[in-house]
Write a protein that holds these residues in place. Structure first.
Motif, PDB file in Angstrom:
ATOM      1  N   VAL A 211       0.877  -1.184   0.000  1.00 55.74           N
ATOM      2  CA  VAL A 211       0.000   0.000   0.000  1.00 55.74           C
ATOM      3  C   VAL A 211       0.908   1.226   0.000  1.00 55.74           C
ATOM      4  N   GLU A 212       0.979   1.877  -1.164  1.00 53.57           N
ATOM      5  CA  GLU A 212       1.875   3.039  -1.268  1.00 53.57           C
ATOM      6  C   GLU A 212       1.237   4.276  -0.648  1.00 53.57           C
ATOM      7  N   ALA A 213      -0.095   4.328  -0.689  1.00 51.63           N
ATOM      8  CA  ALA A 213      -0.789   5.502  -0.164  1.00 51.63           C
ATOM      9  C   ALA A 213      -2.183   5.115   0.265  1.00 51.63           C
ATOM     10  N   MET A 214      -2.637   5.710   1.380  1.00 52.99           N
ATOM     11  CA  MET A 214      -4.016   5.538   1.813  1.00 52.99           C
ATOM     12  C   MET A 214      -4.545   6.921   2.179  1.00 52.99           C
ATOM     13  N   VAL A 215      -5.712   7.240   1.627  1.00 53.85           N
ATOM     14  CA  VAL A 215      -6.320   8.553   1.851  1.00 53.85           C
ATOM     15  C   VAL A 215      -7.741   8.327   2.331  1.00 53.85           C
ATOM     16  N   THR A 216      -8.079   8.827   3.523  1.00 54.63           N
ATOM     17  CA  THR A 216      -9.468   8.728   3.923  1.00 54.63           C
ATOM     18  C   THR A 216     -10.129  10.100   3.835  1.00 54.63           C
ATOM     19  N   ASN A 217     -11.395  10.078   3.440  1.00 59.60           N
ATOM     20  CA  ASN A 217     -12.208  11.288   3.327  1.00 59.60           C
ATOM     21  C   ASN A 217     -13.330  11.159   4.330  1.00 59.60           C
ATOM     22  N   ASP A 218     -13.274  11.956   5.381  1.00 58.73           N
ATOM     23  CA  ASP A 218     -14.237  11.798   6.468  1.00 58.73           C
ATOM     24  C   ASP A 218     -14.655  13.199   6.929  1.00 58.73           C
ATOM     25  N   ILE A 219     -15.935  13.530   6.705  1.00 59.42           N
ATOM     26  CA  ILE A 219     -16.471  14.868   6.977  1.00 59.42           C
ATOM     27  C   ILE A 219     -15.851  15.875   6.008  1.00 59.42           C
ATOM     28  N   ILE A 220     -16.247  15.760   4.754  1.00 61.68           N
ATOM     29  CA  ILE A 220     -15.765  16.689   3.726  1.00 61.68           C
ATOM     30  C   ILE A 220     -16.954  17.417   3.095  1.00 61.68           C
ATOM     31  N   TYR A 314      -7.850  16.635  17.707  1.00 60.58           N
ATOM     32  CA  TYR A 314      -7.947  16.157  19.086  1.00 60.58           C
ATOM     33  C   TYR A 314      -9.277  15.445  19.296  1.00 60.58           C
ATOM     34  N   LEU A 315      -9.276  14.400  20.067  1.00 58.08           N
ATOM     35  CA  LEU A 315     -10.461  13.619  20.469  1.00 58.08           C
ATOM     36  C   LEU A 315     -11.113  12.875  19.312  1.00 58.08           C
ATOM     37  N   ARG A 316     -10.512  12.885  18.146  1.00 56.07           N
ATOM     38  CA  ARG A 316     -11.134  12.232  17.002  1.00 56.07           C
ATOM     39  C   ARG A 316     -10.128  11.307  16.326  1.00 56.07           C
ATOM     40  N   GLY A 317     -10.671  10.397  15.506  1.00 53.37           N
ATOM     41  CA  GLY A 317      -9.806   9.503  14.753  1.00 53.37           C
ATOM     42  C   GLY A 317     -10.463   9.174  13.439  1.00 53.37           C
ATOM     43  N   GLY A 318      -9.782   8.412  12.612  1.00 57.08           N
ATOM     44  CA  GLY A 318     -10.346   8.049  11.323  1.00 57.08           C
ATOM     45  C   GLY A 318      -9.703   6.790  10.770  1.00 57.08           C
ATOM     46  N   ASP A 319     -10.191   6.384   9.615  1.00 56.61           N
ATOM     47  CA  ASP A 319      -9.799   5.092   9.045  1.00 56.61           C
ATOM     48  C   ASP A 319      -8.361   5.055   8.526  1.00 56.61           C
ATOM     49  N   HIS A 320      -7.673   6.184   8.497  1.00 55.28           N
ATOM     50  CA  HIS A 320      -6.257   6.159   8.116  1.00 55.28           C
ATOM     51  C   HIS A 320      -5.389   5.635   9.265  1.00 55.28           C
ATOM     52  N   LEU A 321      -5.885   5.749  10.507  1.00 56.83           N
ATOM     53  CA  LEU A 321      -5.031   5.409  11.656  1.00 56.83           C
ATOM     54  C   LEU A 321      -4.575   3.943  11.679  1.00 56.83           C
ATOM     55  N   PRO A 322      -5.483   2.964  11.405  1.00 53.96           N
ATOM     56  CA  PRO A 322      -4.976   1.583  11.387  1.00 53.96           C
ATOM     57  C   PRO A 322      -3.948   1.327  10.286  1.00 53.96           C
ATOM     58  N   PHE A 323      -3.990   2.109   9.218  1.00 55.25           N
ATOM     59  CA  PHE A 323      -2.961   1.980   8.170  1.00 55.25           C
ATOM     60  C   PHE A 323      -1.646   2.561   8.673  1.00 55.25           C
ATOM     61  N   LEU A 324      -1.721   3.745   9.286  1.00 54.28           N
ATOM     62  CA  LEU A 324      -0.522   4.372   9.856  1.00 54.28           C
ATOM     63  C   LEU A 324       0.149   3.450  10.857  1.00 54.28           C
TER      64      LEU A 324
END
Ligand SMILES: [Zn+2]
Length: 475
Positions: A211-220, A314-324
């Motif tokens: 996986v060369e890149a992962m981009v999540t779009n959350d609240i756009i 702060y206090l939030r997360g998203g689907d990119h974190l498990p990739f990171l």
């Protein structure tokens, strides 16, 4: 550009006099990318957001049998839409459910199937098709109580906006051919603890997927904030690889698999190596952030991508974190301000104030622009070569020059390499020089002590790879 006549400013100036800087042929707009962006339709995005909101709730624990309500109906509809796009585009987009049974946990009272909808557009260049570029939105939604699977939770912004953007990107990009493989994901279980993305990322690591890149779009979905402030020409891009990796390096779970343990050992090593070399802002995630900003601002004039060196708000997360956390480059797009009355709230009116994540608070044109920003970044990357491997800066003796070397790329359309550099306080590349098809270069008059360098591979159409940070070569 005026330079300070002291310190490294002088070094850059000196070099600019000694050797001519890169020709200003770029940045240029790629007409093929411009055509792709023009195809992105705010009308289709609006229709899809309204349809997603009309399932009433898409809570991960909501009903799955109804044809019109709940998360089951939502995912069947997403899959059918993507399949229709694939048929229109000649069938190259491969659409499938990716399902796993999540055991009972903090936000899942009993074992629950978590189902991602995944559309894969295989790359067409044999040496690049194993490079995966992943883009996601989450299609699950929530009300005020995260465990409430029954109340109306339209989730128009969080995250029908990201889901509709990813669906539109999949449908438009499926009509084109790219060297690398694109993976478009609508994931579930985000609100219950990033469950769908975590499972996919863990599987990818276990299978050794690149996986060369992962981009999540959350609240756009909206350029308007709590106080009515509005700026429809900005988006935030959270890009920081270091913080979650450090956290991970400090506490590895006791029950992790051998593959996860090996991946995490590699990640810990990477953290050490980069930090020791002054590369704390030059992880692959940071390079991905720089690329997305550059490509977006080049192709959408007047639009600003605000690069934020934090993994998330702060206090939030998203689907990119498990990739990171698994050592992949992963970033998050989010609107510029946010209005918390329109997120994670039961739909209601209180003291004349309307609460709830409703389509009436979404700006569909803005969502389309953020989809275009994603598309500019991902399409340019999917057409570009892989980042050069094994980039090194020679630190074998005391010199005021910078000698760089790297392994040769093997793409058939490779034109050569580009050196980019910046002062240590700059978040983005400030200079570049095309150096031809070589695997070693001495940058005379540019001191490795004062500047940060990157090496990019460039193809014959001018598409540049993500930059590789050169680690020191000491013997
Ligand atoms: Zn969300």
């Amino acid at each position: 550009m005026p330079h300070r006549l002291a310190g490294l400013g002088a070094a850059v100036l000196l070099s600019a006099c000694a050797t001519p800087p890169a020709p200003p042929a770029e940045p240029h707009r790629d007409p093929a990318i411009a055509a792709l962006l023009a195809e992105i339709s705010p009308q289709r995005i609006e229709a899809r957001i309204r349809t997603l909101a009309a399932f009433e709730t898409r809570h991960t624990l909501s009903e799955t049998d109804s044809p019109t309500r709940g998360i089951g109906a939502a995912r069947r509809w997403i899959k059918a839409e993507l399949e229709a796009c694939s048929r229109e585009a000649g069938g190259r987009l491969q659409v499938a459910f990716d399902e796993h049974l999540e055991p009972a946990g903090a936000r899942v009272p009993s074992a629950t199937p978590i189902v991602n909808v995944v559309a894969t557009l295989p790359g067409t260049q044999p040496s690049s098709r194993d490079r995966l570029l992943v883009v996601s939105g989450h299609y699950d939604s929530r009300a005020s109580d995260v465990m409430d699977a029954h109340s109306v939770a339209p989730g128009a912004n969080d995250d029908a906006s990201g889901t509709a953007a990813v669906m539109e990107m999949a449908c438009v990009m499926a009509r084109r051919r790219f060297d690398a493989t694109l993976v478009f994901m609508a994931v579930a279980g985000e609100e219950q603890g990033l469950l769908g993305a975590t499972n996919w990322a863990a599987q990818a690591r276990r299978q050794g997927l690149q996986v060369e890149a992962m981009v999540t779009n959350d609240i756009i979905g909206s350029p308007v904030g709590d106080f009515g402030q509005r700026d429809a020409r900005q988006v935030r891009l959270f890009a920081d690889g270091l913080t979650p990796l450090l956290r991970l390096a400090l506490r590895a779970p006791a029950n992790q698999s051998t593959e996860d343990a090996a991946a995490q050992a590699a990640v810990r090593q990477q953290v050490d190596d980069f930090a020791r070399a002054g590369g704390s802002a030059d992880f692959p995630t940071h390079q991905l952030g720089r690329h997305l900003k550059e490509a977006a601002e080049r192709h959408l004039s007047g639009f600003q991508v605000n690069l934020i060196q934090r993994p998330d708000r702060y206090l939030r997360g998203g689907d990119h974190l498990p990739f990171l956390a698994r050592g992949y480059a992963a970033v998050r797009f989010t609107e510029p301000f946010e209005n918390f009355r329109h997120q994670h709230q039961n739909v209601r009116t209180e003291n004349g104030v309307r609460y709830g994540d409703l389509p009436e608070f979404v700006d569909f044109g803005y969502v389309a622009d953020v989809a275009r920003i994603n598309t500019a970044g991902l399409a340019t990357l999917a057409l570009a070569p892989a980042p050069p491997k094994n980039a090194r800066v020679e630190v074998l003796e005391l010199t005021n020059d910078t000698a760089l070397r790297w392994d040769a790329n093997n793409e058939p359309d490779l034109a050569g390499y580009r050196i980019v550099w910046r002062e240590t306080g700059s978040p983005v590349w400030q200079h570049r020089r095309d150096v031809g098809n070589v695997t070693r270069i001495v940058m005379s008059g540019l001191s490795k002590d004062n500047l940060i360098f990157g090496v990019q591979a460039v193809d014959r159409d001018g598409h540049a790879s993500l930059a590789s940070f050169p680690l020191p070569l000491t013997r």
